[in-house]
Design an enzyme around this catalytic site. Structure first.
Site, PDB file in Angstrom:
ATOM      1  N   ARG A  63      84.236 -28.915  34.089  1.00  0.00           N
ATOM      2  CA  ARG A  63      84.821 -28.432  35.347  1.00  0.00           C
ATOM      3  C   ARG A  63      85.051 -29.567  36.339  1.00  0.00           C
ATOM      4  NH1 ARG A  63      80.781 -23.946  36.713  1.00  0.00           N
ATOM      5  NH2 ARG A  63      79.781 -24.307  34.710  1.00  0.00           N
ATOM      6  N   GLU A 100      66.896 -27.504  31.775  1.00  0.00           N
ATOM      7  CA  GLU A 100      65.786 -26.588  32.023  1.00  0.00           C
ATOM      8  C   GLU A 100      64.931 -26.467  30.746  1.00  0.00           C
ATOM      9  OE1 GLU A 100      67.415 -23.135  33.752  1.00  0.00           O
ATOM     10  OE2 GLU A 100      65.454 -22.398  34.416  1.00  0.00           O
TER      11      GLU A 100
HETATM   12  O1  LIG Z   1      73.132 -29.876  38.548  1.00  0.00           O
HETATM   13  P1  LIG Z   1      72.911 -29.384  37.153  1.00  0.00           P
HETATM   14  O2  LIG Z   1      71.690 -28.477  37.058  1.00  0.00           O
HETATM   15  O3  LIG Z   1      72.868 -30.471  36.127  1.00  0.00           O
HETATM   16  O4  LIG Z   1      74.110 -28.393  36.779  1.00  0.00           O
HETATM   17  C1  LIG Z   1      75.437 -28.617  37.174  1.00  0.00           C
HETATM   18  C2  LIG Z   1      76.346 -28.724  35.986  1.00  0.00           C
HETATM   19  O5  LIG Z   1      76.394 -27.446  35.306  1.00  0.00           O
HETATM   20  C3  LIG Z   1      77.761 -27.050  35.155  1.00  0.00           C
HETATM   21  O6  LIG Z   1      78.330 -27.530  33.985  1.00  0.00           O
HETATM   22  P2  LIG Z   1      78.084 -26.893  32.545  1.00  0.00           P
HETATM   23  O7  LIG Z   1      77.018 -27.671  31.848  1.00  0.00           O
HETATM   24  O8  LIG Z   1      77.860 -25.419  32.692  1.00  0.00           O
HETATM   25  O9  LIG Z   1      79.438 -27.215  31.777  1.00  0.00           O
HETATM   26  P3  LIG Z   1      80.997 -26.898  32.047  1.00  0.00           P
HETATM   27  O10 LIG Z   1      81.450 -27.687  33.253  1.00  0.00           O
HETATM   28  O11 LIG Z   1      81.637 -27.423  30.795  1.00  0.00           O
HETATM   29  O12 LIG Z   1      81.184 -25.422  32.234  1.00  0.00           O
HETATM   30  C4  LIG Z   1      78.469 -27.698  36.344  1.00  0.00           C
HETATM   31  O13 LIG Z   1      79.867 -27.820  36.115  1.00  0.00           O
HETATM   32  C5  LIG Z   1      77.777 -29.033  36.445  1.00  0.00           C
HETATM   33  O14 LIG Z   1      78.339 -30.004  35.570  1.00  0.00           O
HETATM   34  N1  LIG Z   2      74.955 -21.000  39.345  1.00  0.00           N
HETATM   35  C1  LIG Z   2      75.915 -21.692  38.710  1.00  0.00           C
HETATM   36  N2  LIG Z   2      77.198 -21.256  38.750  1.00  0.00           N
HETATM   37  C2  LIG Z   2      78.170 -21.936  38.105  1.00  0.00           C
HETATM   38  N3  LIG Z   2      77.949 -23.046  37.402  1.00  0.00           N
HETATM   39  C3  LIG Z   2      76.691 -23.515  37.330  1.00  0.00           C
HETATM   40  N4  LIG Z   2      76.163 -24.601  36.731  1.00  0.00           N
HETATM   41  C4  LIG Z   2      74.841 -24.626  36.969  1.00  0.00           C
HETATM   42  N5  LIG Z   2      74.478 -23.574  37.724  1.00  0.00           N
HETATM   43  C5  LIG Z   2      75.619 -22.864  37.970  1.00  0.00           C
END
Ligand SMILES: O=P(O)(O)OC[C@H]1O[C@H](OP(=O)(O)OP(=O)(O)O)[C@H](O)[C@@H]1O
Ligand SMILES: Nc1ncnc2[nH]cnc12
Length: 177
Positions: A63, A100
């Protein structure tokens, strides 16, 4: 602070309870892309934060790409992809980080980031900060200067911002919850 933008985003981003796990309130940003004018305003806000202060943008899969590339284009600076493990051809550098439960790894091609470049690390959302901290470590391993972090959303309760303090970089979150 852009109050109108904050309000428009609050009205657009959807809160999905108990996704992907019970107890998690998922912030769904996808409705932003149904509204090109709102998307343009988001990019203008993020680009304004970084204008004149960075030499390249590093965006985190996946994202982080949705806005990161547009920020880089708006500022006429390179965009460097930080990818999850196993997606990039060699040569690359990697950084492990804790989730986590368990651990994960991100990677960046070598030779794309130049030593001494001031880097913006961009992602859509800051939660625990684990992903962003690993990205910042990857930038430093390559000799980059972690100058700025930007996010659309910061989740305050998870204290990701505290985890980023050691990098002494500016932090911008358009919205915090
Ligand atoms: O601060 P953190 O606890 O590390 O979490 C934040 C991360 O989690 C989500 O990505 P996700 O791993 O869900 O992947 P995506 O962007 O491919 O959906 C978001 O886009 C951040 O990259
Ligand atoms: N609460 C949340 N919503 C969307 N993306 C996330 N990535 C980590 N935590 C999230």
């Amino acid at each position: 602070m852009n109050h109108q933008l904050i309000q428009d985003l609050e009205n657009t981003i959807q809160n999905i309870p108990d996704f992907p796990k019970p107890g998690i309130q998922f912030k769904d940003i996808t409705p932003i892309f149904l509204n090109p004018k709102l998307y343009e305003q988001v990019i203008a806000d993020l680009a304004n934060f970084s204008r004149g202060k960075i030499d390249a943008v590093c965006g985190i899969e996946s994202r982080g790409y949705l806005f990161g590339i547009a920020i880089a284009v708006a500022l006429d600076v390179p965009f460097i992809l930080i990818r999850k493990q196993g997606k990039l051809p060699p040569p690359f550098v990697s950084q492990k980080y804790d989730l986590e439960y368990g651990s994960a790894e991100i990677e960046m091609r070598t030779g794309q980031l130049q030593k001494g470049q001031r880097i913006l690390i961009h992602d859509d959302l800051l939660a625990t900060g684990g992903t962003t901290e690993a990205a910042a470590n990857l930038v430093q391993k390559q000799g980059g200067i972690v100058s700025q972090f930007s996010f659309l959303i910061g989740l305050k309760d998870l204290e990701g911002e505290n985890r980023l303090k050691k990098f002494n970089a500016e932090v911008h979150q358009i919205l915090t919850y």
